[in-house]
Design an enzyme around this catalytic site. Structure first.
Site, PDB file in Angstrom:
ATOM      1  N   ASN A  22      28.462  24.617  40.581  1.00 23.24           N
ATOM      2  CA  ASN A  22      29.795  24.445  39.988  1.00 23.24           C
ATOM      3  C   ASN A  22      30.825  24.568  41.115  1.00 23.24           C
ATOM      4  OD1 ASN A  22      32.153  24.564  38.555  1.00 23.24           O
ATOM      5  ND2 ASN A  22      31.677  26.492  37.486  1.00 23.24           N
ATOM      6  N   LYS A  33      33.910  24.083  41.014  1.00 22.84           N
ATOM      7  CA  LYS A  33      35.227  24.556  40.528  1.00 22.84           C
ATOM      8  C   LYS A  33      36.358  23.743  41.176  1.00 22.84           C
ATOM      9  CE  LYS A  33      33.130  28.987  39.605  1.00 22.84           C
ATOM     10  NZ  LYS A  33      33.265  30.427  39.488  1.00 22.84           N
ATOM     11  N   GLU A  91      26.260  34.011  32.130  1.00 21.86           N
ATOM     12  CA  GLU A  91      27.035  34.402  33.305  1.00 21.86           C
ATOM     13  C   GLU A  91      27.888  35.624  32.974  1.00 21.86           C
ATOM     14  OE1 GLU A  91      27.785  30.824  36.041  1.00 21.86           O
ATOM     15  OE2 GLU A  91      29.259  30.694  34.457  1.00 21.86           O
ATOM     16  N   GLY A 132      31.993  35.393  41.025  1.00 20.30           N
ATOM     17  CA  GLY A 132      32.899  35.371  42.165  1.00 20.30           C
ATOM     18  C   GLY A 132      33.225  36.744  42.732  1.00 20.30           C
TER      19      GLY A 132
END
Ligand code: PGA
Length: 246
Positions: A9, A11, A163, A169
């Site tokens: 991903n 982002k 997740e 992150g």
């Protein structure tokens, strides 16, 4: 028996030339035959990467509406018209920053399925939920729309990504056994709703600071079928090393 998947991903990262460099790099590598490699670039690049043959391309989101006056959005039909096969829905960043509800996410899932696109359905608890020991309850409620309202045929086309929000992150990763416990729990919910065949076949990915140093241990868990990777998917060597972790 289940499909192994590693999805990156990206982002809101990478300008066009950076995205092209990473894409070309990933397209030129060879991967294990039994692993589906997916990348989810920012939506403005989707069309230019839609001819990929070595990796599959995913959107990071989709509109819950079919068409019309929804400035800035794009529809499942548009994604299907550029031959996209996957779209992430319900990512915690969409749930948090765009106030997406379980119902809205369900409507997105329905739209995708109607247009033959596989939803990568994200769920996961906050730190507060985990510390107050509500994590199973929260994940169950995030899944309840798709567990209660989809036909088994439609559900069988979905990929789930667990997740934990506190691991995304942050550099914090779920303990592999804690992640396994949640994956086992989710598979149990699928078993209750749709039976053994579908629960055995549903790929459940782990996401949240997954990186080369922890992917092997995570992917060795019985109910973890791969990963949804954020930060570490922006570097082709890290991403490749995660793909080779099964
Ligand atoms: P991360 O993101 O790997 O950077 O934690 C995962 C995700 O948000 O899908």
């Amino acid at each position: 028996m289940r499909k192994k998947i590693v999805a990156g991903n990206w982002k809101m990262n990478l300008n066009k030339s950076e995205a092209e460099i990473l894409y070309n790099d990933l397209e030129s590598k060879s991967y294990p035959d039994d692993v589906e490699v997916i990348i989810a670039p920012a939506s403005i690049y989707l069309d230019s990467f839609s001819n990929a043959s070595n990796v599959s391309i995913s959107s990071q989101d989709v509109s819950a509406n079919s068409n019309g006056a929804f400035t800035g959005e794009f529809s499942a039909e548009m994604l299907s018209s550029i031959n996209l096969r996957f779209a992430i829905v319900g990512h915690s960043e969409r749930r948090t920053f765009h106030k997406e509800t379980d119902l809205l996410i369900f409507q997105k899932v329905e739209m995708l399925l109607k247009h033959g696109i596989t939803p990568i359905f994200c769920c996961g608890e906050s730190l507060f939920d985990r510390e107050s020991k509500n994590h199973f309850k929260v994940v169950k409620s995030q899944l309840s729309q798709i567990l209660s309202n989809l036909s088994s045929e439609d559900f069988s086309k979905i990929v789930i990504a667990y997740e934990p929000v506190w691991a995304i992150g942050t550099g914090l990763t779920a303990d592999p056994q804690d992640a396994q416990d949640m994956h086992f729990f989710v598979r149990g919910l699928i078993l209750e709703a749709f039976g053994k065949d579908i629960s055995d076949k549903t790929s459940i990915l782990y996401g949240g600071s997954c990186k080369p140093s922890n992917s092997k241990e995570l992917f060795s868990m019985k109910d973890i079928d791969g990963g949804l990777i954020g930060g570490a998917s922006l570097d082709s060597e890290s991403f490749e090393s995660i793909i080779n972790s099964f």
